[in-house]
Design a protein around this motif. Sequence first.
Motif, PDB file in Angstrom:
ATOM      1  N   LEU A  96       0.712  -1.223  -0.158  1.00  0.00           N
ATOM      2  CA  LEU A  96       0.057  -0.051   0.038  1.00  0.00           C
ATOM      3  C   LEU A  96       1.014   1.378   0.028  1.00  0.00           C
ATOM      4  N   GLY A  97       1.785   1.035   0.778  1.00  0.00           N
ATOM      5  CA  GLY A  97       2.786   2.402   0.914  1.00  0.00           C
ATOM      6  C   GLY A  97       3.671   2.652  -0.343  1.00  0.00           C
ATOM      7  N   GLN A  98       4.410   1.588  -0.668  1.00  0.00           N
ATOM      8  CA  GLN A  98       5.337   1.659  -1.855  1.00  0.00           C
ATOM      9  C   GLN A  98       4.578   2.205  -3.223  1.00  0.00           C
ATOM     10  N   ASN A  99       3.258   1.336  -3.195  1.00  0.00           N
ATOM     11  CA  ASN A  99       2.897   1.591  -4.653  1.00  0.00           C
ATOM     12  C   ASN A  99       1.600   2.827  -4.732  1.00  0.00           C
ATOM     13  N   ILE A 156      11.948   1.055  13.055  1.00  0.00           N
ATOM     14  CA  ILE A 156      12.732   1.421  11.855  1.00  0.00           C
ATOM     15  C   ILE A 156      12.572   0.921  10.584  1.00  0.00           C
ATOM     16  N   GLN A 157      12.387  -0.355  10.670  1.00  0.00           N
ATOM     17  CA  GLN A 157      11.991  -1.261   9.633  1.00  0.00           C
ATOM     18  C   GLN A 157      10.461  -0.962   8.967  1.00  0.00           C
ATOM     19  N   GLY A 158       9.711  -0.821   9.960  1.00  0.00           N
ATOM     20  CA  GLY A 158       8.312  -0.386   9.369  1.00  0.00           C
ATOM     21  C   GLY A 158       8.072   0.679   8.763  1.00  0.00           C
ATOM     22  N   ALA A 159       8.796   1.755   9.271  1.00  0.00           N
ATOM     23  CA  ALA A 159       8.770   3.162   8.638  1.00  0.00           C
ATOM     24  C   ALA A 159       9.382   3.001   7.210  1.00  0.00           C
ATOM     25  N   ILE A 160      10.467   2.287   7.061  1.00  0.00           N
ATOM     26  CA  ILE A 160      11.288   2.392   5.781  1.00  0.00           C
ATOM     27  C   ILE A 160      10.397   1.367   4.966  1.00  0.00           C
ATOM     28  N   TYR A 161      10.064   0.283   5.057  1.00  0.00           N
ATOM     29  CA  TYR A 161       9.424  -0.572   4.260  1.00  0.00           C
ATOM     30  C   TYR A 161       7.964  -0.265   3.890  1.00  0.00           C
ATOM     31  N   THR A 162       7.350   0.785   4.796  1.00  0.00           N
ATOM     32  CA  THR A 162       6.126   1.517   4.448  1.00  0.00           C
ATOM     33  C   THR A 162       6.412   2.509   3.188  1.00  0.00           C
ATOM     34  N   LYS A 163       7.081   3.393   3.587  1.00  0.00           N
ATOM     35  CA  LYS A 163       7.591   4.167   2.807  1.00  0.00           C
ATOM     36  C   LYS A 163       8.330   3.939   1.479  1.00  0.00           C
ATOM     37  N   GLY A 164       9.159   2.924   1.513  1.00  0.00           N
ATOM     38  CA  GLY A 164       9.758   2.428   0.684  1.00  0.00           C
ATOM     39  C   GLY A 164      11.089   3.125   0.335  1.00  0.00           C
ATOM     40  N   GLN A 210      12.311  11.035  15.350  1.00  0.00           N
ATOM     41  CA  GLN A 210      11.728  11.248  14.010  1.00  0.00           C
ATOM     42  C   GLN A 210      12.374  10.911  12.842  1.00  0.00           C
ATOM     43  N   MET A 211      12.025  10.342  11.961  1.00  0.00           N
ATOM     44  CA  MET A 211      12.942  10.326  10.636  1.00  0.00           C
ATOM     45  C   MET A 211      12.158  11.008   9.593  1.00  0.00           C
ATOM     46  N   GLN A 212      13.091  11.834   8.978  1.00  0.00           N
ATOM     47  CA  GLN A 212      12.348  12.868   7.850  1.00  0.00           C
ATOM     48  C   GLN A 212      13.002  12.210   6.504  1.00  0.00           C
ATOM     49  N   LYS A 245      24.818   4.591  -1.236  1.00  0.00           N
ATOM     50  CA  LYS A 245      23.544   3.712  -1.944  1.00  0.00           C
ATOM     51  C   LYS A 245      23.434   2.349  -1.231  1.00  0.00           C
ATOM     52  N   MET A 246      24.560   1.937  -0.523  1.00  0.00           N
ATOM     53  CA  MET A 246      24.293   0.753   0.225  1.00  0.00           C
ATOM     54  C   MET A 246      23.247   0.797   1.269  1.00  0.00           C
ATOM     55  N   LEU A 247      22.921   1.824   1.559  1.00  0.00           N
ATOM     56  CA  LEU A 247      21.909   2.095   2.817  1.00  0.00           C
ATOM     57  C   LEU A 247      20.505   1.838   2.065  1.00  0.00           C
ATOM     58  N   ASP A 248      20.291   2.178   0.867  1.00  0.00           N
ATOM     59  CA  ASP A 248      18.844   2.135   0.335  1.00  0.00           C
ATOM     60  C   ASP A 248      18.490   0.717  -0.037  1.00  0.00           C
ATOM     61  N   TRP A 249      17.873   0.434   0.823  1.00  0.00           N
ATOM     62  CA  TRP A 249      17.439  -1.178   0.568  1.00  0.00           C
ATOM     63  C   TRP A 249      15.559  -0.909   0.646  1.00  0.00           C
ATOM     64  N   ARG A 250      15.100  -1.765  -0.387  1.00  0.00           N
ATOM     65  CA  ARG A 250      13.509  -1.558  -0.373  1.00  0.00           C
ATOM     66  C   ARG A 250      13.183  -3.166  -0.807  1.00  0.00           C
ATOM     67  N   ILE A 251      11.976  -3.228  -0.220  1.00  0.00           N
ATOM     68  CA  ILE A 251      11.653  -4.679  -0.647  1.00  0.00           C
ATOM     69  C   ILE A 251      11.285  -4.980  -1.913  1.00  0.00           C
TER      70      ILE A 251
END
Length: 400
Positions: free
Chosen positions: A199-202, A244-252, A281-283, A392-398
Motif C-alpha cells: 500500500l505504501g510503496q505503490n 525503523i524497519q516498518g517506517a522504511i518498508y512502508t515508505k519504500g 523522528q525520521m525525515q 547507496k548501500m543504505l537504500d534497501w527496498r522490499i
Amino acid sequence: MRKRFVKLDHENTSRRTFIRKLSMGIGATTLGLHGLSAMAGGTNPSPSPETLEKLQNGRKLGIALVGLGNYSRGQLAPALQETKLCKLSGIVTGSPEKIPEWKRKYNIADKNVYNYGNFENIKGNDDIDIIYIVLPNGMHAEYTIRAAQTGKHVICEKPMATSVEDCQRMIDACNKAGVKLSIGYRLHFEPHNLEMMRLGQNEVYGNVEKIIAEDGFRIGKGGWRLDKELAGGGPLTDVGIYCIQGAIYTKGEMPVSVTAQYHEVKNKEKFDEVEQGLDWQMQFKDGTVADCKTSYAENLNLLRAETDTNEWFELSPAYSYSGIEGETSKGDLDFKQVNQQALQMDDFADCIINNKKTPLPGEMGLRDVYIIYAIYEAADTGKRVSIDQNKKMLDWRIGD
C-alpha cells in the motif's frame, strides 16, 4: 544520564571517518551504484552436492540453534516443526541441564549437541547446513563469524550486532567463507506487514505523508537486555528496530535525517546502563515524517501511515508473533495468521537450495545498526543527524 549505543567501532572511529569508509566500501566489500541490490546474497555459492542430494532424497536442510533461550524455545524450535524445507537438527548451549529435554523433545542426536567450546566441530557435521545465532546482541558478531568459518550458512537474529564495524566483519567473514548470511526479520513474511509495504510503496491510497511507528513493553527483571555490554542499548536495539524497519518498508525509501529525545528515566536503578525509552523522528526526502517511539516501560504496538488524500492504513498490533490485525480508511485488512518464523527459515533454505539471494541480507542489518547509531547520536546531542543519501548501500527496498 545519557546512554549511547556501543561505539561505532573498536578503534573509536569518528562518524566522519565511518562515512568516508562507507563511501569507499568497508573491508573487502566494494559497493557499486546498485548498492545492496547488487550484492544482497554475498558470493552466492552453488548448493553443495550434499545439499542437492539431501533434497533429492526428500531430506530437509538441518538447522542448529545457537542459544536455547526464550526465543529458541518458544518460537524457533516450534516453528521448525512446521517448516517444509528445513528442520531442527542440532543445538549449541552453555547450559548442560537443558540438553536432555531438547534431545528428547526434538529427537536430537548426541553428535549434534555442542557447547560454546566445541562449536567449531560443526564443520564436519553433514546433518547441519544452517547455523542460527540466537544469542544476546553483543555475542552476534563473534558467533556469526565462527559459524561462517565452519562453512555453514548463517541466520543471525536482530539487531545484527552492536556496532557497524562488527556488522561489516560479519558480512566479510561470510563472503570469505562463501556462505549466505541472513538477518532474522520475520515480519517480511507476515501478510499484514507485506500489505503495508504494498500500500505504501505503490501509493495505493496516495503518497504517504506521515508514519507512526511504536513498539514497546514493560520489562521485568530484564536480564541481559538491561546489560549494555550484552544488549548494546535499550529498547531501541530490541523492539525499536521494528519501528525503523516498518517506517522504511512502508515508505519504500531511506530517511534523510533523524532527530531524537530520550524519555525521562523513572526507574534509575533498573535503567542505569540503557535507556528506558526514546522518541525519534525520521525525515524523508519528500517531507514525510515518521514519528517513532520505543519503551521498556510502556506497552506499544502500532504501525500507521497517513496519505496526502486523507486516507490511512495501519496495523495494531503490528509486530507481534501472532494476532496481527490491520485496518484502512476503506475497511479491514483481513489476512490469515501465519507462522512467521517458519516462513522466514523456509525462505532462507529455499535461497540455499536454489542459489538465490536472500531478501534479508547482512547489508540490511548493517543499514539498521547505522540508523540506530544515528538515532542515539541525535538523542545525545539534541541535534538533527543526517543520513548520507549518497551511500547507496543504505537504500534497501522490499523487492530489490
